[in-house]
Design an enzyme around this catalytic site. Sequence first.
Site, PDB file in Angstrom:
ATOM      1  N   ASN A  70      39.970  42.244  42.441  1.00 43.05           N
ATOM      2  CA  ASN A  70      40.933  42.763  43.415  1.00 43.05           C
ATOM      3  C   ASN A  70      40.572  44.220  43.689  1.00 43.05           C
ATOM      4  OD1 ASN A  70      43.155  43.622  44.820  1.00 43.05           O
ATOM      5  ND2 ASN A  70      44.630  43.249  43.172  1.00 43.05           N
ATOM      6  N   LYS A  72      41.812  46.185  45.755  1.00 41.41           N
ATOM      7  CA  LYS A  72      42.985  46.981  46.129  1.00 41.41           C
ATOM      8  C   LYS A  72      42.659  47.868  47.334  1.00 41.41           C
ATOM      9  CE  LYS A  72      44.672  46.473  41.465  1.00 41.41           C
ATOM     10  NZ  LYS A  72      45.408  47.012  40.324  1.00 41.41           N
ATOM     11  N   HIS A 154      51.408  40.257  43.728  1.00 44.16           N
ATOM     12  CA  HIS A 154      50.911  41.298  42.818  1.00 44.16           C
ATOM     13  C   HIS A 154      52.019  42.315  42.536  1.00 44.16           C
ATOM     14  CE1 HIS A 154      48.563  44.566  41.165  1.00 44.16           C
ATOM     15  NE2 HIS A 154      47.627  43.682  40.915  1.00 44.16           N
ATOM     16  N   GLU A 156      52.005  45.400  42.298  1.00 49.93           N
ATOM     17  CA  GLU A 156      52.017  46.589  43.154  1.00 49.93           C
ATOM     18  C   GLU A 156      52.760  46.312  44.459  1.00 49.93           C
ATOM     19  OE1 GLU A 156      47.814  47.219  42.952  1.00 49.93           O
ATOM     20  OE2 GLU A 156      48.024  47.947  40.904  1.00 49.93           O
ATOM     21  N   GLU A 207      49.808  38.910  34.694  1.00 44.87           N
ATOM     22  CA  GLU A 207      49.457  40.323  34.686  1.00 44.87           C
ATOM     23  C   GLU A 207      50.626  41.152  34.169  1.00 44.87           C
ATOM     24  OE1 GLU A 207      46.008  40.975  37.607  1.00 44.87           O
ATOM     25  OE2 GLU A 207      47.856  41.386  38.660  1.00 44.87           O
ATOM     26  N   GLY A 213      45.990  48.776  35.425  1.00 46.57           N
ATOM     27  CA  GLY A 213      45.499  50.110  35.740  1.00 46.57           C
ATOM     28  C   GLY A 213      45.784  51.152  34.686  1.00 46.57           C
ATOM     29  N   SER A 253      43.712  45.713  33.049  1.00 45.13           N
ATOM     30  CA  SER A 253      42.745  46.513  32.289  1.00 45.13           C
ATOM     31  C   SER A 253      41.626  45.673  31.649  1.00 45.13           C
ATOM     32  CB  SER A 253      43.449  47.373  31.244  1.00 45.13           C
ATOM     33  OG  SER A 253      44.330  48.292  31.878  1.00 45.13           O
TER      34      SER A 253
HETATM   35  P1  PGA Z   1      43.244  46.607  36.542  1.00 49.75           P
HETATM   36  O1  PGA Z   1      44.098  45.835  37.645  1.00 49.75           O
HETATM   37  O2  PGA Z   1      42.134  45.673  36.125  1.00 49.75           O
HETATM   38  O3  PGA Z   1      42.736  47.845  37.252  1.00 49.75           O
HETATM   39  O4  PGA Z   1      44.164  46.915  35.419  1.00 49.75           O
HETATM   40  C1  PGA Z   1      44.372  44.472  37.513  1.00 49.75           C
HETATM   41  C2  PGA Z   1      45.100  43.951  38.699  1.00 49.75           C
HETATM   42  O5  PGA Z   1      45.960  44.675  39.230  1.00 49.75           O
HETATM   43  O6  PGA Z   1      44.831  42.823  39.150  1.00 49.75           O
END
Ligand code: PGA
Length: 297
Positions: A70, A72, A154, A156, A207, A213, A253
């Site tokens: 992803n 983003k 997601h 976010e 997740e 992140g 992560s």
């Molecule tokens: P990250 O994000 O690997 O940067 O922690 C994972 C995600 O949001 O799918």
Amino acid sequence: MAAMVSTYLTPSSKPSAAASPPQFAGLRRSLSTSHSFFHSVNSHTLRSSNRPTRGIVAMAGSGKFFVGGNWKCNGTKDSIKQLVSDLNSATLEPDVDVVVGPPFVYIDQVKNSLTDRIEIAAQNSWIGKGGAFTGEISAEQLKDIGCKWVILGHSERRHVIGEDDQFIGKKAAYALGQDLGVIACIGELLEEREAGKTWDNIVIAYEPVWAIGTGKVASPEQAQEVHVAVRDWLAKNVSAEVASKTRIIYGGSVNAGNSADLAKKEDIDGFLVGGASLKGSDFATIINSVTAKKVAA
Ligand code: PGA
């Protein structure tokens, strides 16, 4: 099976992932007649130390290992050109489904330059047919441009943009109806709503919000705990077949250094990767962590 995944994520406390397990609020089904996923996950968590362990197999499900990147809201034409070139020249294990999710505006560039070995996901889609919806992108347009997948739910988008279960549920139903695969992200809770769709095109991404992140990856045991609860819930509330074939992937992560240990867990069927998917060689290492699964088998 009339089912579609819609998701609901409760912010958990911000634990140090390594030190203490996340406070799972659980996964529940919205229908009152259904078995409570909330209860299911918590009882799993509680009895984990006593319950009989499954046999040592590396893959409980029958679905192919799946790794999604992803991207983003990252990248420029130049950086994406470099990333695509790195991915095109990487050696990838054959028995892994690989998907990348560029920002909308770069999908065409990626589609025209990336190897067909890797499929493309959008990071969002509109809840229905296109039209007078300023700033939105429809599932039909995504298909038109060559997308096979869409990432929905997601955290976010839930927490920053404010999308809720119902809205995400509509999006998922519509996307599935257009034959897009849906990577449905769940945090701690999961609801199932009627949508008249099959589970064939759904990958579930677990997740934990505290791991996204943050550099605080869930331990393989923590992730396995939730994945097995999700699979057991699918078995009880949908069918044994769906429980077996649905890929349940972990995100939060994941990086080139921790993916192999996570992949060894039998109910971890792949990954959804954010930051580490922006570096071709690291993403390739994560994809190839499927080999750890084979060794563990
Ligand atoms: P990250 O994000 O690997 O940067 O922690 C994972 C995600 O949001 O799918």
